[in-house]
Design a protein around this motif. Sequence first.
Motif, short mmCIF file in Angstrom:
data_model
loop_
_atom_site.label_atom_id
_atom_site.label_comp_id
_atom_site.label_asym_id
_atom_site.label_seq_id
_atom_site.Cartn_x
_atom_site.Cartn_y
_atom_site.Cartn_z
N TYR A 1 -63.38 59.12 32.90
CA TYR A 1 -62.44 59.37 34.00
C TYR A 1 -61.37 60.40 33.65
CZ TYR A 1 -64.25 55.76 37.16
OH TYR A 1 -65.03 55.04 38.02
N SER A 2 -61.04 60.54 32.38
CA SER A 2 -60.05 61.56 32.00
C SER A 2 -60.60 62.96 32.23
CB SER A 2 -59.59 61.38 30.55
OG SER A 2 -60.69 61.49 29.67
N LYS A 3 -61.92 63.10 32.30
CA LYS A 3 -62.53 64.40 32.61
C LYS A 3 -62.58 64.62 34.13
CE LYS A 3 -65.69 63.58 28.97
NZ LYS A 3 -67.01 63.05 28.85
N PHE A 4 -62.60 63.55 34.89
CA PHE A 4 -62.77 63.64 36.35
C PHE A 4 -61.44 63.69 37.10
CE2 PHE A 4 -66.50 60.53 35.45
CZ PHE A 4 -67.28 61.54 34.94
N LEU A 5 -60.45 62.97 36.60
CA LEU A 5 -59.16 62.84 37.30
C LEU A 5 -58.06 63.44 36.44
CD1 LEU A 5 -59.61 59.12 38.42
CD2 LEU A 5 -59.89 61.16 39.85
N ASP A 6 -57.37 64.44 36.96
CA ASP A 6 -56.39 65.15 36.13
C ASP A 6 -55.20 64.30 35.72
OD1 ASP A 6 -55.31 65.09 38.68
OD2 ASP A 6 -54.78 67.21 38.72
N PHE A 7 -54.88 63.23 36.45
CA PHE A 7 -53.74 62.41 36.06
C PHE A 7 -54.12 61.28 35.11
CE2 PHE A 7 -55.27 60.76 40.10
CZ PHE A 7 -55.37 59.40 39.86
N VAL A 8 -55.41 61.12 34.80
CA VAL A 8 -55.84 60.18 33.77
C VAL A 8 -55.96 60.97 32.47
CG1 VAL A 8 -57.63 58.57 33.01
CG2 VAL A 8 -57.07 58.74 35.45
N LYS A 9 -54.98 60.78 31.60
CA LYS A 9 -54.91 61.54 30.36
C LYS A 9 -55.81 60.96 29.28
CE LYS A 9 -52.15 64.28 32.33
NZ LYS A 9 -52.76 65.43 32.96
N VAL A 28 -47.07 63.43 38.79
CA VAL A 28 -45.75 63.71 39.38
C VAL A 28 -45.28 62.55 40.26
CG1 VAL A 28 -46.66 64.95 41.39
CG2 VAL A 28 -44.41 65.53 40.50
N LEU A 29 -46.20 61.77 40.83
CA LEU A 29 -45.82 60.63 41.65
C LEU A 29 -45.31 59.44 40.83
CD1 LEU A 29 -48.71 60.52 44.28
CD2 LEU A 29 -46.39 61.39 44.59
N LEU A 30 -45.64 59.44 39.54
CA LEU A 30 -45.21 58.34 38.67
C LEU A 30 -43.90 58.69 37.99
CD1 LEU A 30 -48.63 57.51 36.97
CD2 LEU A 30 -47.47 56.18 38.74
N ALA A 75 -54.41 55.67 44.39
CA ALA A 75 -55.71 55.03 44.59
C ALA A 75 -56.57 55.85 45.55
CB ALA A 75 -55.53 53.61 45.10
N LYS A 76 -55.97 56.30 46.64
CA LYS A 76 -56.72 57.08 47.63
C LYS A 76 -57.17 58.41 47.03
CE LYS A 76 -56.72 58.47 52.40
NZ LYS A 76 -56.26 59.54 53.18
N LEU A 77 -56.26 59.12 46.35
CA LEU A 77 -56.63 60.38 45.71
C LEU A 77 -57.75 60.18 44.69
CD1 LEU A 77 -53.08 61.92 45.08
CD2 LEU A 77 -54.79 62.74 46.71
N SER A 78 -57.68 59.08 43.93
CA SER A 78 -58.70 58.78 42.93
C SER A 78 -60.06 58.57 43.57
CB SER A 78 -58.33 57.53 42.13
OG SER A 78 -57.15 57.74 41.42
N MET A 79 -60.10 57.74 44.61
CA MET A 79 -61.38 57.45 45.25
C MET A 79 -61.96 58.72 45.88
SD MET A 79 -62.49 54.50 48.03
CE MET A 79 -62.65 53.13 46.88
N GLU A 80 -61.14 59.52 46.51
CA GLU A 80 -61.63 60.77 47.11
C GLU A 80 -62.26 61.67 46.05
OE1 GLU A 80 -58.47 61.07 50.84
OE2 GLU A 80 -58.08 62.25 49.03
N LYS A 81 -61.56 61.85 44.94
CA LYS A 81 -62.06 62.72 43.88
C LYS A 81 -63.31 62.14 43.22
CE LYS A 81 -61.62 66.16 40.85
NZ LYS A 81 -60.54 66.81 40.16
N LEU A 82 -63.30 60.83 42.94
CA LEU A 82 -64.46 60.20 42.31
C LEU A 82 -65.69 60.25 43.22
CD1 LEU A 82 -62.72 57.19 40.56
CD2 LEU A 82 -63.80 59.15 39.45
#
Length: 166
Positions: A50-58, A76-78, A150-157
């Motif tokens: 997931y760190s490769k798929f989602l930019d906010f998962v470091k 930035v939202l956190l 959560a919504k951004l994550s699901m859309e990207k995944l």
Amino acid sequence: MEGEIFSESKVTSASSDKKNETQELHFTIAGLHPKSCSYALKKLSVYEGYSKFLDFVKVSKYDEKNQEIDFLLSHVLLPYDMRLVFKLPRIEKEGVYPFEFEHGILKNLKGNIYAINHNGKCLFFTKADWQGPHTGFPNVVFEFFSQTLAKLSMEKLFRISNTLSH
């Protein structure tokens, strides 16, 4: 059913005094993946990627033996980098998958992820509930970042799992 992802987070507070203030979270997200569950889950079940798929998962790790996910989030939202560690079996086929946060500010959050075949597509539905000591986040901020991330994550995944490239 029209390809939109539904995400909702409701947060409330209660207290007898400021020192003993508590918060409750009731979270729901649902989305219909354009492919079958067996197709979508080939990529979605690889939590450690997931760190490769989602930019906010470091950082994204998965302990197979303990069925434990470890994510380090930075966005930035956190208000600060946040580590999420929770138990979740690897979702590789249709079914109901319980998850639980055993550590951190959302300790004892419990929920289920449903992966359901719907007319050849995969319907993902997650419901989670939590009650505990006040997190220090105002209710509206807590609602906003949990619902939006959560919504951004699901859309990207969904986008990255719509084609197989692994």
